[in-house]
Design a protein around this motif. Structure first.
Motif, mmCIF file in Angstrom:
data_model
loop_
_atom_site.group_PDB
_atom_site.id
_atom_site.type_symbol
_atom_site.label_atom_id
_atom_site.label_comp_id
_atom_site.label_asym_id
_atom_site.label_seq_id
_atom_site.Cartn_x
_atom_site.Cartn_y
_atom_site.Cartn_z
ATOM 1 N N VAL A 85 0.869 -1.173 0.000
ATOM 2 C CA VAL A 85 0.000 0.000 0.000
ATOM 3 C C VAL A 85 0.908 1.226 0.000
ATOM 4 C CG1 VAL A 85 -1.958 -1.094 1.159
ATOM 5 C CG2 VAL A 85 -0.257 0.114 2.509
ATOM 6 N N ILE A 86 0.358 2.346 -0.408
ATOM 7 C CA ILE A 86 1.128 3.589 -0.448
ATOM 8 C C ILE A 86 0.627 4.505 0.656
ATOM 9 C CG2 ILE A 86 1.679 5.641 -1.809
ATOM 10 C CD1 ILE A 86 1.186 3.865 -4.308
ATOM 11 N N ARG A 87 1.546 5.012 1.472
ATOM 12 C CA ARG A 87 1.203 6.027 2.471
ATOM 13 C C ARG A 87 1.219 7.358 1.726
ATOM 14 N NH1 ARG A 87 4.786 5.243 7.138
ATOM 15 N NH2 ARG A 87 6.331 6.153 5.752
ATOM 16 N N THR A 88 0.084 8.045 1.691
ATOM 17 C CA THR A 88 -0.063 9.210 0.825
ATOM 18 C C THR A 88 0.733 10.430 1.281
ATOM 19 O OG1 THR A 88 -2.127 9.812 1.929
ATOM 20 C CG2 THR A 88 -2.302 8.516 -0.087
ATOM 21 N N PRO B 61 5.152 -2.494 2.608
ATOM 22 C CA PRO B 61 4.963 -3.891 2.251
ATOM 23 C C PRO B 61 4.035 -4.606 3.231
ATOM 24 C CG PRO B 61 7.084 -3.603 3.306
ATOM 25 C CD PRO B 61 6.481 -2.228 3.154
ATOM 26 N N ASN B 62 3.299 -5.576 2.692
ATOM 27 C CA ASN B 62 2.403 -6.403 3.505
ATOM 28 C C ASN B 62 3.262 -7.395 4.273
ATOM 29 O OD1 ASN B 62 0.614 -8.269 4.526
ATOM 30 N ND2 ASN B 62 -0.645 -8.337 2.702
ATOM 31 N N ASP B 63 3.744 -6.934 5.422
ATOM 32 C CA ASP B 63 4.622 -7.727 6.273
ATOM 33 C C ASP B 63 4.211 -7.465 7.712
ATOM 34 O OD1 ASP B 63 6.629 -8.889 7.774
ATOM 35 O OD2 ASP B 63 8.263 -7.755 6.842
ATOM 36 N N PRO B 64 3.618 -8.464 8.363
ATOM 37 C CA PRO B 64 3.150 -8.257 9.740
ATOM 38 C C PRO B 64 4.229 -7.773 10.702
ATOM 39 C CG PRO B 64 2.320 -10.333 8.867
ATOM 40 C CD PRO B 64 3.309 -9.803 7.869
ATOM 41 N N ALA B 65 5.503 -8.005 10.396
ATOM 42 C CA ALA B 65 6.589 -7.552 11.266
ATOM 43 C C ALA B 65 6.966 -6.095 10.999
ATOM 44 C CB ALA B 65 7.814 -8.445 11.084
ATOM 45 N N ASN B 66 6.482 -5.525 9.904
ATOM 46 C CA ASN B 66 6.811 -4.151 9.544
ATOM 47 C C ASN B 66 5.957 -3.185 10.361
ATOM 48 O OD1 ASN B 66 6.359 -1.588 7.970
ATOM 49 N ND2 ASN B 66 7.885 -2.538 6.637
ATOM 50 N N ARG B 67 6.598 -2.255 11.054
ATOM 51 C CA ARG B 67 5.833 -1.354 11.928
ATOM 52 C C ARG B 67 4.910 -0.429 11.141
ATOM 53 N NH1 ARG B 67 10.616 2.612 14.108
ATOM 54 N NH2 ARG B 67 10.928 3.643 12.125
ATOM 55 N N ASP B 68 5.293 -0.053 9.919
ATOM 56 C CA ASP B 68 4.410 0.768 9.093
ATOM 57 C C ASP B 68 3.172 -0.017 8.681
ATOM 58 O OD1 ASP B 68 5.984 3.121 9.150
ATOM 59 O OD2 ASP B 68 7.259 2.334 7.541
ATOM 60 N N TRP B 69 3.353 -1.318 8.385
ATOM 61 C CA TRP B 69 2.199 -2.160 8.053
ATOM 62 C C TRP B 69 1.294 -2.309 9.281
ATOM 63 C CZ3 TRP B 69 0.039 -3.573 3.687
ATOM 64 C CH2 TRP B 69 -0.984 -4.513 3.727
ATOM 65 N N GLN B 70 1.885 -2.460 10.442
ATOM 66 C CA GLN B 70 1.107 -2.562 11.675
ATOM 67 C C GLN B 70 0.286 -1.294 11.898
ATOM 68 O OE1 GLN B 70 4.006 -3.416 14.697
ATOM 69 N NE2 GLN B 70 4.500 -5.411 13.823
ATOM 70 N N GLU C 186 -2.619 -1.384 9.529
ATOM 71 C CA GLU C 186 -3.643 -2.320 10.025
ATOM 72 C C GLU C 186 -4.473 -1.672 11.149
ATOM 73 O OE1 GLU C 186 -3.727 -6.279 9.513
ATOM 74 O OE2 GLU C 186 -3.485 -5.264 7.583
ATOM 75 N N ARG C 187 -3.832 -0.929 12.051
ATOM 76 C CA ARG C 187 -4.568 -0.232 13.120
ATOM 77 C C ARG C 187 -5.484 0.831 12.521
ATOM 78 N NH1 ARG C 187 0.350 -0.887 15.811
ATOM 79 N NH2 ARG C 187 1.084 1.143 15.152
ATOM 80 N N ASP D 85 -9.522 1.023 12.871
ATOM 81 C CA ASP D 85 -10.198 2.199 13.425
ATOM 82 C C ASP D 85 -11.189 2.819 12.434
ATOM 83 O OD1 ASP D 85 -8.858 1.975 15.833
ATOM 84 O OD2 ASP D 85 -7.303 3.438 15.308
ATOM 85 N N GLY D 86 -11.397 2.152 11.301
ATOM 86 C CA GLY D 86 -12.384 2.637 10.332
ATOM 87 C C GLY D 86 -11.812 3.337 9.127
ATOM 88 N N GLY D 87 -10.487 3.361 8.996
ATOM 89 C CA GLY D 87 -9.873 4.001 7.836
ATOM 90 C C GLY D 87 -10.222 3.278 6.547
#
Length: 69
Positions: free
Chosen positions: A13-16, A23-32, A35-36, A40-42
């Motif tokens: 996904v791209i952070r605008t 990257p879709n990586d559960p260990a990646n803090r940006d991906w986490q 996901e939050r 939260d409805g984003g």
């Protein structure tokens, strides 16, 4: 504009705010964080495919407007 935008694949996904590829990586803090945000409805912006432009077959403005005919 949402905080994130989808891509052609579910692997990124791209952070605008900074156009970072997340990257879709559960260990990646940006991906986490993404996901939050979703939890939260984003709602991310949809994927927008690039225009299919053939640089060898581009028209001039006059041609587009019919002045070159």
């Amino acid at each position: 504009m949402a905080d994130y935008q989808l891509t052609a694949t579910d692997r990124i996904v791209i952070r605008t705010v900074d156009s970072a590829n997340i990257p879709n990586d559960p260990a990646n803090r940006d991906w986490q964080e993404y996901e939050r945000w979703l939890a939260d409805g984003g709602v991310p912006d949809p994927y927008v495919p690039p225009l299919d432009v053939d640089p060898l077959n581009m028209n001039t403005t006059a041609q587009i407007l019919g002045a070159g005919s």
